[in-house]
Enzyme design. Structure first.
Site, PDB file in Angstrom:
ATOM      1  N   ILE A 204       0.889  -1.189   0.000  1.00 55.38           N
ATOM      2  CA  ILE A 204       0.000   0.000   0.000  1.00 55.38           C
ATOM      3  C   ILE A 204       0.911   1.219   0.000  1.00 55.38           C
ATOM      4  O   ILE A 204       1.762   1.336   0.893  1.00 55.38           O
ATOM      5  CB  ILE A 204      -0.854   0.092   1.287  1.00 55.38           C
ATOM      6  CG1 ILE A 204      -1.548  -1.239   1.601  1.00 55.38           C
ATOM      7  CG2 ILE A 204      -1.875   1.235   1.215  1.00 55.38           C
ATOM      8  CD1 ILE A 204      -1.775  -1.434   3.085  1.00 55.38           C
ATOM      9  N   HIS A 205       0.771   2.072  -0.976  1.00 51.34           N
ATOM     10  CA  HIS A 205       1.581   3.307  -0.957  1.00 51.34           C
ATOM     11  C   HIS A 205       0.919   4.473  -1.670  1.00 51.34           C
ATOM     12  O   HIS A 205       1.396   5.595  -1.600  1.00 51.34           O
ATOM     13  CB  HIS A 205       2.953   3.075  -1.592  1.00 51.34           C
ATOM     14  CG  HIS A 205       2.888   2.943  -3.090  1.00 51.34           C
ATOM     15  ND1 HIS A 205       2.500   1.789  -3.713  1.00 51.34           N
ATOM     16  CD2 HIS A 205       3.126   3.835  -4.086  1.00 51.34           C
ATOM     17  CE1 HIS A 205       2.503   1.962  -5.012  1.00 51.34           C
ATOM     18  NE2 HIS A 205       2.870   3.191  -5.288  1.00 51.34           N
TER      19      HIS A 205
END
Ligand code: UD1
Ligand code: UDP
Length: 360
Positions: A204-205
């Site tokens: 997740i970024h």
């Protein structure tokens, strides 16, 4: 013919690597211009070393900043290099701020632009990537579309047919070139004390998730639920962007194993033997599909709809109950889909098309 390969972030280095190898193999006159958008060793240098890529001739050291400042720094730096080098064409890949700034600088100098991975659309203009890819496509001379679907999208926006080439996505080349090596050399599972098919892999970024406290919290709650329900480890190589936000928001995921971002061969190893992948990354959705591993996308939309259509991927958004439901649904599906992103020869095709100079 002189070519400038402009890149700046982890996915651009990985997805440009098959093109750079092709340029090397054909002994083409080219150079690499690194914008420096990514600069940490494990988001940048490690990929040059591992993929045996030549060093960049220029590095603009743009580093991190607001969108406007980052884009502006790259724009100014790229213009200067292009004025000195006068290449015939520049190549950019994907949808980052480096891509938009590179394409814009070149087009204003009347230097041709080739956009690798053209025609992707999430139809969500809140995403910085969506703005970058639309603007880049519309100032490009060669649009290398990964699939027939992306070609149709470009045609529907009025891009002339002669500028569009369906080549496949270079990520398939990169996977085919590195998967066996990753399997032979890999020891990531042993190092983490996990077994094939007995863990979940997470990344997740993206800004819309990592910079939004409510969404990031909700996703991490969803991951805790998945870990509890399946009694399996959840491994999250965490991007520094997300690490920073997690600390600012004081989030402490209880059942998620956070590790530093890993090199490409290790990541391929972790992906290929995961029970399932949960992600908001563009490239990871594609890789899961190509590797035959089910994927749950932690977003409300995707610019990779091919993966949804063939059944390799599902959109979960960020609600914990929906994330769990999507994991259960994906695990009950047969993973017999056929990769829609090409045959692993995209790099060869792209260089061939440029060398023939045959756009309309
Ligand atoms: C960028 C791209 C995104 C892409 C991602 C690939 C834009 C707008 N976003 O997001 O589309 O999916 O790269 O990974 O271009 N940082 C470091 N070290 C680095 C780079 C960044 O610590 O080498 C940290 C910094 O705190 C920085 C933050 O990450 O402020 C964000 O970096 P930035 O390049 O702006 O965006 P990414 O999240 O990396
Ligand atoms: N990747 C990697 N190590 C990691 C996480 C991802 O090498 O710890 C690779 C992954 O294999 C893929 C690329 O990074 O090729 C995806 O980049 P990212 O998710 O940062 O960006 P996006 O594709 O969303 O733009």
């Amino acid at each position: 013919m002189k070519i400038a390969v402009i890149l700046g972030t982890r996915p651009e280095i990985i997805k440009m690597s098959p093109i750079i190898k092709e340029l090397e193999g054909r002994q083409v006159d080219y150079f690499i211009l690194h914008t420096g958008q990514h600069y940490s060793y494990n988001l940048d240098r490690v990929f040059f070393e591992q993929l045996k890529l030549p060093q960049a001739k220029y590095n603009l050291d743009a580093s991190s900043d607001s969108h406007a400042k980052q884009t502006a720094k790259i724009l100014i730096g790229v213009e200067k290099v292009l004025q000195e080098e006068s290449p015939d064409i520049i190549l950019v890949e994907g949808d980052t701020d480096s891509v938009l700034a590179g394409a814009l600088a070149a087009t204003k100098l009347h230097i041709e632009v080739g956009h690798v991975e053209a025609g992707l659309r999430s139809y969500d203009r809140q995403m910085p990537e969506e703005i970058n890819r639309i603007l880049t496509d519309h100032c490009s001379d060669y649009l290398f579309a990964p699939s027939e679907k992306t070609r149709k999208t470009l045609l529907s926006e009025g891009i002339p047919e002669g500028k569009i080439f369906v080549t496949g996505n270079t990520i398939v080349d990169a996977i085919y070139q590195n998967l066996e090596i990753s399997k032979e050399s890999g020891n990531s599972l042993t190092a983490l004390g996990i077994k094939p098919k007995e863990y979940f892999l997470v990344t997740i970024h993206r800004q819309e998730n990592a910079d939004n406290r409510a969404r990031f919290t909700s996703i991490l709650d969803g991951l805790n639920t998945v870990a509890t329900e399946f009694h399996l480890p959840v491994i999250y190589p965490i991007h520094p962007h997300s690490r920073k936000r997690m600390s600012e928001f004081n989030l402490k995921p209880r059942k998620v194993t956070l590790i530093e971002p890993v090199d490409f061969l290790s990541f391929l190893e972790l992906e290929s033997t995961a029970r399932l992948i949960l992600t908001d990354s563009g490239g990871v959705q594609e890789e899961a599909c190509v590797l035959g591993v089910p994927c749950v996308t932690l977003r409300d939309n995707t610019e990779r709809p091919e993966t949804i259509e063939i059944g390799s991927n599902i959109l979960a958004g960020t609600s914990p109950s929906r994330i769990l439901e999507c994991v259960q649904m994906m695990l009950s599906r047969q993973n017999t889909w056929v990769n829609p992103f090409g045959d692993g020869k995209a790099g060869e095709r792209i260089v061939g098309i440029i060398m023939e100079g045959k756009h309309g």
